[in-house]
Design a protein around this motif. Structure first.
Motif, PDB file in Angstrom:
ATOM      1  N   UNK A   1      -7.063  21.793 -42.518  1.00 22.75           N
ATOM      2  CA  UNK A   1      -7.021  21.287 -41.139  1.00 22.75           C
ATOM      3  C   UNK A   1      -5.574  21.167 -40.663  1.00 22.75           C
ATOM      4  N   UNK A   2      -4.698  20.704 -41.555  1.00 22.20           N
ATOM      5  CA  UNK A   2      -3.288  20.587 -41.194  1.00 22.20           C
ATOM      6  C   UNK A   2      -2.695  21.955 -40.875  1.00 22.20           C
ATOM      7  N   UNK A   3      -3.078  22.968 -41.651  1.00 26.22           N
ATOM      8  CA  UNK A   3      -2.602  24.317 -41.384  1.00 26.22           C
ATOM      9  C   UNK A   3      -3.059  24.836 -40.037  1.00 26.22           C
ATOM     10  N   UNK A   4      -4.335  24.585 -39.707  1.00 25.88           N
ATOM     11  CA  UNK A   4      -4.859  25.000 -38.398  1.00 25.88           C
ATOM     12  C   UNK A   4      -4.136  24.256 -37.283  1.00 25.88           C
ATOM     13  N   UNK A   5      -3.981  22.941 -37.454  1.00 16.04           N
ATOM     14  CA  UNK A   5      -3.406  22.136 -36.387  1.00 16.04           C
ATOM     15  C   UNK A   5      -1.946  22.420 -36.115  1.00 16.04           C
ATOM     16  N   UNK A   6      -1.177  22.733 -37.153  1.00 18.06           N
ATOM     17  CA  UNK A   6       0.253  22.983 -36.987  1.00 18.06           C
ATOM     18  C   UNK A   6       0.566  24.451 -36.704  1.00 18.06           C
ATOM     19  N   UNK A   7      -0.451  25.287 -36.677  1.00 19.94           N
ATOM     20  CA  UNK A   7      -0.241  26.734 -36.567  1.00 19.94           C
ATOM     21  C   UNK A   7       0.527  27.140 -35.321  1.00 19.94           C
ATOM     22  N   UNK A   8       0.226  26.495 -34.193  1.00 13.45           N
ATOM     23  CA  UNK A   8       0.809  26.924 -32.921  1.00 13.45           C
ATOM     24  C   UNK A   8       2.088  26.178 -32.548  1.00 13.45           C
ATOM     25  N   UNK A   9       2.363  25.046 -33.180  1.00 11.96           N
ATOM     26  CA  UNK A   9       3.442  24.177 -32.710  1.00 11.96           C
ATOM     27  C   UNK A   9       4.786  24.891 -32.668  1.00 11.96           C
ATOM     28  N   UNK A  10       5.213  25.455 -33.784  1.00 14.60           N
ATOM     29  CA  UNK A  10       6.536  26.055 -33.831  1.00 14.60           C
ATOM     30  C   UNK A  10       6.632  27.336 -32.994  1.00 14.60           C
ATOM     31  N   UNK A  11       5.697  28.289 -33.124  1.00 15.34           N
ATOM     32  CA  UNK A  11       5.838  29.517 -32.321  1.00 15.34           C
ATOM     33  C   UNK A  11       5.757  29.268 -30.817  1.00 15.34           C
ATOM     34  N   UNK A  12       4.855  28.392 -30.382  1.00 15.83           N
ATOM     35  CA  UNK A  12       4.746  28.117 -28.949  1.00 15.83           C
ATOM     36  C   UNK A  12       6.008  27.437 -28.446  1.00 15.83           C
ATOM     37  N   UNK A  13       6.565  26.535 -29.243  1.00 19.49           N
ATOM     38  CA  UNK A  13       7.801  25.861 -28.845  1.00 19.49           C
ATOM     39  C   UNK A  13       8.949  26.856 -28.750  1.00 19.49           C
ATOM     40  N   UNK A  14       9.047  27.788 -29.701  1.00 22.28           N
ATOM     41  CA  UNK A  14      10.094  28.805 -29.631  1.00 22.28           C
ATOM     42  C   UNK A  14       9.933  29.685 -28.399  1.00 22.28           C
ATOM     43  N   UNK A  15       8.699  30.020 -28.074  1.00 21.01           N
ATOM     44  CA  UNK A  15       8.435  30.835 -26.892  1.00 21.01           C
ATOM     45  C   UNK A  15       8.851  30.112 -25.618  1.00 21.01           C
ATOM     46  N   UNK A  16       8.522  28.832 -25.533  1.00 19.73           N
ATOM     47  CA  UNK A  16       8.903  28.045 -24.355  1.00 19.73           C
ATOM     48  C   UNK A  16      10.416  27.889 -24.258  1.00 19.73           C
ATOM     49  N   UNK A  17      11.081  27.738 -25.395  1.00 17.89           N
ATOM     50  CA  UNK A  17      12.543  27.633 -25.389  1.00 17.89           C
ATOM     51  C   UNK A  17      13.182  28.947 -24.934  1.00 17.89           C
TER      52      UNK A  17
ATOM     53  N   UNK B   1      11.825  31.184 -23.002  1.00 15.47           N
ATOM     54  CA  UNK B   1      11.550  31.331 -21.576  1.00 15.47           C
ATOM     55  C   UNK B   1      12.492  30.474 -20.742  1.00 15.47           C
ATOM     56  N   UNK B   2      12.871  29.310 -21.268  1.00 19.44           N
ATOM     57  CA  UNK B   2      13.779  28.430 -20.534  1.00 19.44           C
ATOM     58  C   UNK B   2      15.176  29.022 -20.408  1.00 19.44           C
ATOM     59  N   UNK B   3      15.539  29.958 -21.292  1.00 19.75           N
ATOM     60  CA  UNK B   3      16.864  30.560 -21.243  1.00 19.75           C
ATOM     61  C   UNK B   3      16.884  31.990 -20.745  1.00 19.75           C
ATOM     62  N   UNK B   4      15.771  32.457 -20.208  1.00 21.65           N
ATOM     63  CA  UNK B   4      15.704  33.852 -19.772  1.00 21.65           C
ATOM     64  C   UNK B   4      16.599  34.090 -18.558  1.00 21.65           C
ATOM     65  N   UNK B   5      17.390  35.171 -18.618  1.00 24.55           N
ATOM     66  CA  UNK B   5      18.269  35.533 -17.517  1.00 24.55           C
ATOM     67  C   UNK B   5      17.565  36.465 -16.545  1.00 24.55           C
ATOM     68  N   UNK B   6      18.229  36.707 -15.426  1.00 23.27           N
ATOM     69  CA  UNK B   6      17.630  37.529 -14.383  1.00 23.27           C
ATOM     70  C   UNK B   6      17.386  38.962 -14.842  1.00 23.27           C
ATOM     71  N   UNK B   7      18.185  39.444 -15.815  1.00 25.53           N
ATOM     72  CA  UNK B   7      18.011  40.817 -16.291  1.00 25.53           C
ATOM     73  C   UNK B   7      16.952  40.933 -17.383  1.00 25.53           C
ATOM     74  N   UNK B   8      16.242  39.818 -17.685  1.00 24.01           N
ATOM     75  CA  UNK B   8      15.183  39.853 -18.686  1.00 24.01           C
ATOM     76  C   UNK B   8      15.645  39.538 -20.092  1.00 24.01           C
ATOM     77  N   UNK B   9      16.953  39.357 -20.295  1.00 17.42           N
ATOM     78  CA  UNK B   9      17.474  38.991 -21.610  1.00 17.42           C
ATOM     79  C   UNK B   9      17.705  37.485 -21.653  1.00 17.42           C
ATOM     80  N   UNK B  10      18.322  37.017 -22.722  1.00 14.69           N
ATOM     81  CA  UNK B  10      18.676  35.607 -22.821  1.00 14.69           C
ATOM     82  C   UNK B  10      17.702  34.803 -23.650  1.00 14.69           C
ATOM     83  N   UNK B  11      18.077  33.559 -23.876  1.00 18.73           N
ATOM     84  CA  UNK B  11      17.276  32.647 -24.681  1.00 18.73           C
ATOM     85  C   UNK B  11      17.827  32.431 -26.072  1.00 18.73           C
TER      86      UNK B  11
END
Length: 400
Positions: free
Chosen positions: A302-318, A320-330
Motif C-alpha cells: 500500500x505504501x508503494x502504491x500511495x507514494x508512487x506518484x508523489x515524486x514524479x508529479x512533484x518534479x513535473x510541476x517543478x 513546468x514552473x520553470x518553463x521558458x517561452x522557448x519551451x526549455x527551462x526548469x
C-alpha cells in the motif's frame, strides 16, 4: 538506435538498480560493519549528505552543458563505487562510501529528471510517472538480485562487482540515444536568448513543492532503508524473505507508476498526490501496528502504491514552473526542489535511527506514516498558491 523516451526510461531503471541492490542488503552490510540501529542510521546519513550536496550542482551543470553528459557521469560513477561498499569494515567507512555513492546518485537523479521533462515536452504527454516506474523496476531488479544473493550466501562485494560490470555495459548501450539538449552556455554562444527568471528560492510554490517532495522522500526512504530490518527484527522473517519486503514495495510502486499517464489525465496531479499520501500513511501504519508478517507485506505494498506518484508529479510541476517561452527551462527549479527533497534523506536516516534505538523500528516507521500524511495539507497550500499566482491583477478604479 533507441527512442529518446526509451533511453531515458532505461536510465531510470539503472538508477533504481543501484539503489535497490544496496538498500536490500542493509542487514548484511550492518552485520558486516557491526552497526547498531543508531550507528546504521548515521552511516546512512552519508548517502543523504552526498545527495543533497550533488543536487544543486547537478542542476547547474545540466543548465550549462545539457543533461546527457551529467547522466552518463553519474551512472558510470555509481556503478564503479557500488562494489566498494562490500569492502567496508566499520560504520564510519560505510558512511564515507555511501557519501560518495550519494554524490553519484544525486548527479544521475537530477539529470535524468531534467531529461525526462525534456522528453515529456517534446511528446506533449504526462509521462513522468511512467519514467519513474523505471526507477521502481530497477529497484525491484536490484532487490531481487539482493534476495538471490542473500539466499545463496553471496557476499555484498561479489553481488556488487557483478552489477557494476553489467551496469557500465548498459550505460554504453544507451549513451547515443539519450536526449542531448545544448545547455544554456551553448545557446548563449549561438546567439539564442536565455532567460533565467526569478530565483527558485523566491517562489513560494516551489518551496511547497519541495516540501511535498521532502515528505515523500522521508516516507520512501524509510520504506527502503528499514523494511528489511523491520521484518527481520520485529516479525522474525529470514534474511532472504526480508529482502523481498522491499521487492513488494517496488513492485507495487512500479505497477502504479506505469498507469500514471492515464490516471493523471483523468484525475489531475493534485488529486493523485492527496489520495496517494493518504493510502501510504494507512499502509505504513497497518504494517507496524498489526503483528502479522503478511499484513506487513500488504502494508508496504500500500505504501508503494500511495507514494508512487508523489515524486514524479512533484518534479513535473517543478519543471513546468520553470518553463521558458522557448519551451526549455526548469533545470534550476528541478534542482532546487530535489535539493530540499534530499534533506529528507539527510535528516530521515539519523532521526528514524534514533527513534528505532529508543522505541523500536515499528515506532520509527509509524513516524514515517505521519510524515506521509503531511503531504495532504501541503498539496492544499500548493493549490491555493497557484490560484493566487494565476489570478489576474486587481485593476484600481480611475480617479476623478
Amino acid at each position: 538506435m533507441l527512442a529518446k523516451s526509451t533511453a531515458v526510461f532505461l536510465v531510470f531503471v539503472l538508477n533504481g538498480v543501484v539503489f535497490g541492490s544496496w538498500a536490500a542488503r542493509v542487514p548484511a552490510l550492518a552485520a558486516q560493519v557491526g552497526a547498531t540501529p543508531a550507528g546504521l542510521g548515521l552511516s546512512l546519513f552519508g548517502v543523504s549528505v552526498g545527495l543533497i550536496v550533488a543536487a544543486p550542482i547537478a542542476g547547474r551543470l545540466c543548465a550549462a552543458f545539457g543533461s546527457r553528459a551529467v547522466m552518463v557521469l553519474g551512472a558510470v560513477a555509481g556503478f564503479v563505487v557500488l562494489p566498494v561498499l562490500g569492502l567496508t569494515t566499520s560504520p564510519l567507512q560505510l558512511g564515507l562510501v555511501l557519501f560518495v555513492l550519494g554524490l553519484t546518485v544525486g548527479l544521475l537523479d537530477v539529470s535524468m529528471n531534467i531529461a525526462a521533462v525534456t522528453v515529456t515536452r517534446l511528446l506533449n504527454r504526462p509521462l513522468m510517472p511512467v519514467f519513474h516506474a523505471g526507477f521502481s523496476v530497477g529497484g525491484l531488479v536490484g532487490s531481487l538480485v539482493a534476495a538471490f544473493a542473500a539466499a545463496v550466501q553471496w557476499s555484498p562485494l561479489r553481488q556488487f562487482l557483478i552489477l557494476a560490470v553489467l551496469g557500465v555495459a548498459a550505460v554504453a548501450l544507451v549513451l547515443t540515444s539519450l536526449p542531448a539538449e545544448a545547455g544554456e552556455r551553448s545557446r548563449a554562444r549561438s546567439g539564442d536568448i536565455v532567460v533565467g527568471g526569478p530565483s527558485p528560492a523566491r517562489r513560494p510554490v516551489l518551496w511547497l513543492l519541495a516540501l511535498i517532495a521532502l515528505f515523500s522522500a522521508v516516507a520512501e526512504g524509510a520504506s527502503a532503508d528499514w523494511t528489511a530490518l523491520f521484518l527481520v527484527k520485529d516479525r522474525g522473517v529470514p534474511d532472504s524473505l526480508a529482502a523481498a519486503g522491499y521487492s513488494v514495495f517496488s513492485i507495487a510502486m512500479a505497477l502504479t507508476r506505469l498507469s500514471g499517464e492515464r490516471v493523471e489525465r483523468r484525475w489531475g496531479p493534485y488529486r493523485m498526490l492527496v489520495f496517494g499520501a493518504s493510502l501510504a500513511a494507512v499502509g505504513l501504519l497497518a504494517a507496524v501496528t498489526v503483528p502479522v508478517s503478511v499484513v506487513a507485506y500488504v502494508g508496504f505494498a500500500f505504501a508503494g502504491v500511495g507514494l508512487a506518484y508523489s515524486f514524479p508529479v512533484t518534479m513535473s510541476l517543478a519543471g513546468a514552473a520553470g518553463r521558458r517561452a522557448d519551451g526549455t527551462g526548469g533545470e534550476r527549479e528541478i534542482g532546487f526542489v530535489t535539493t530540499i527533497a534530499y534533506a529528507g534523506f539527510l535528516g530521515g536516516p539519523p532521526l528514524l535511527g534514533q527513534l528505532a534505538q529508543w522505541s523500536g523500528l515499528g515506532f520509527a516507521l509509524g513516524a514515517a506514516a505521519v510524515i506521509a500524511a503531511l503531504i495532504v495539507p501541503a498539496v492544499v497550500l500548493v493549490i491555493r498558491t497557484r490560484r493566487r499566482e494565476c489570478a489576474p491583477p486587481a485593476v484600481s478604479a480611475p480617479t476623478m
